[in-house]
Design a protein around this motif. Structure first.
Motif, PDB file in Angstrom:
ATOM      1  N   UNK A  51       0.808  -1.298   0.074  1.00 39.29           N
ATOM      2  CA  UNK A  51      -0.107   0.023  -0.004  1.00 39.29           C
ATOM      3  C   UNK A  51       0.741   1.268   0.062  1.00 39.29           C
ATOM      4  N   UNK A  52       1.983   1.385   0.859  1.00 34.43           N
ATOM      5  CA  UNK A  52       2.696   2.320   0.978  1.00 34.43           C
ATOM      6  C   UNK A  52       3.667   2.471  -0.353  1.00 34.43           C
ATOM      7  N   UNK A  53       4.259   1.499  -0.936  1.00 32.25           N
ATOM      8  CA  UNK A  53       5.006   1.715  -1.934  1.00 32.25           C
ATOM      9  C   UNK A  53       4.149   2.079  -3.191  1.00 32.25           C
ATOM     10  N   UNK A  54       2.856   1.689  -3.132  1.00 34.54           N
ATOM     11  CA  UNK A  54       1.984   2.011  -4.454  1.00 34.54           C
ATOM     12  C   UNK A  54       1.862   3.422  -4.248  1.00 34.54           C
ATOM     13  N   UNK A  55       1.535   3.845  -2.974  1.00 36.30           N
ATOM     14  CA  UNK A  55       0.922   5.504  -2.729  1.00 36.30           C
ATOM     15  C   UNK A  55       2.385   6.220  -3.270  1.00 36.30           C
ATOM     16  N   UNK A  56       3.539   5.996  -3.384  1.00 32.47           N
ATOM     17  CA  UNK A  56       4.509   6.579  -3.558  1.00 32.47           C
ATOM     18  C   UNK A  56       5.072   6.441  -5.110  1.00 32.47           C
ATOM     19  N   UNK A  57       4.592   5.126  -5.754  1.00 32.69           N
ATOM     20  CA  UNK A  57       5.182   4.926  -7.032  1.00 32.69           C
ATOM     21  C   UNK A  57       4.050   4.629  -8.235  1.00 32.69           C
ATOM     22  N   UNK A  58       2.818   4.327  -7.706  1.00 39.46           N
ATOM     23  CA  UNK A  58       1.603   4.437  -8.213  1.00 39.46           C
ATOM     24  C   UNK A  58       1.219   3.191  -9.581  1.00 39.46           C
TER      25      UNK A  58
END
Length: 220
Positions: A51-58
């Motif tokens: 979730x946190x990686x996707x918030x940063x990199x999409x």
């Protein structure tokens, strides 16, 4: 007047339980991400890493086909299913795990010669995203553990290069120090951007980092 916020759960060392196991259990009981995962229905605290990686990199935006290498217990795939409910998700793991609605799960070794073709067949077309949370079982020797895990990352990258569509992404767990120079060079050859990240949900004392490679340039 006492407040729960300041209290920590203590676990007594039970007969037959090793001190290390007791410390692990105590850490689990006091981990806010573990508590949050239980409250929000995720199978593991690892869900918050993606979730946190996707918030940063999409990288989950608009995905239609996703491969999850090292899927058990399924927290990453739960997040994928939430963010992209219509996506085809195929996962593989040595461990047995409960089914996840909308996901195809293969219980076998990713390093088995048959695994890549079975994954491709189940996916039914080029992948938008290949995830790898695989790590080799540790033997307690840092250099050996690093080499074994990086071997899995390299195998995952080779597979990603076969199955990803142009523009696709590859996200993999690596250990402290990130991917080595040769692997980084190979990632940069195959992808437009390559970044290392340690999401907040990854414990500070943990040696794990993640490499996020986006903009796959195509096979060849």
């Amino acid at each position: 007047m006492s407040r729960d916020k300041g209290l920590r759960a203590r676990v007594k060392t039970a007969k037959g339980r090793k001190v290390g196991s007791t410390k692990w259990l105590e850490r689990q009981l006091n981990d806010p991400y573990v508590k949050r995962a239980k409250a929000e229905g995720y199978r593991s605290r690892a869900a918050y890493k993606i979730i946190e990686l996707d918030e940063r990199f999409g990288f989950l935006r608009g995905v239609k086909r996703v491969i999850d290498l090292g899927i058990a217990p399924g927290g990453w795939t739960q997040v994928v299913r939430q963010k992209a409910p219509g996506a085809v998700v195929v996962g593989i793991d040595l461990l047995e795990m409960d089914p996840i609605e909308g996901a195809t799960i293969l219980q076998m070794d990713f390093m088995d010669d048959k695994a890549p073709d079975l994954l491709k067949e189940a996916l039914g077309g080029p992948a938008d995203l290949v995830l790898s949370d695989m790590a080799a079982n540790t033997v307690g020797h840092p250099q050996t553990d690093h080499l074994r895990t990086m071997g899995l990352v390299e195998a995952a990258l080779d597979f990603a290069a076969e199955v990803l569509r142009p523009g696709g992404a590859f996200v993999a767990k690596v250990l402290a120090g990130g991917a080595d120079n040769n692997l980084v060079a190979e990632l940069k050859r195959r992808f437009t951007t390559v970044k290392h990240a340690k999401p907040p949900a990854s414990r500070k004392g943990s040696s794990e980092w993640y490499v996020v490679a986006q903009g796959f340039k195509g096979a060849g």
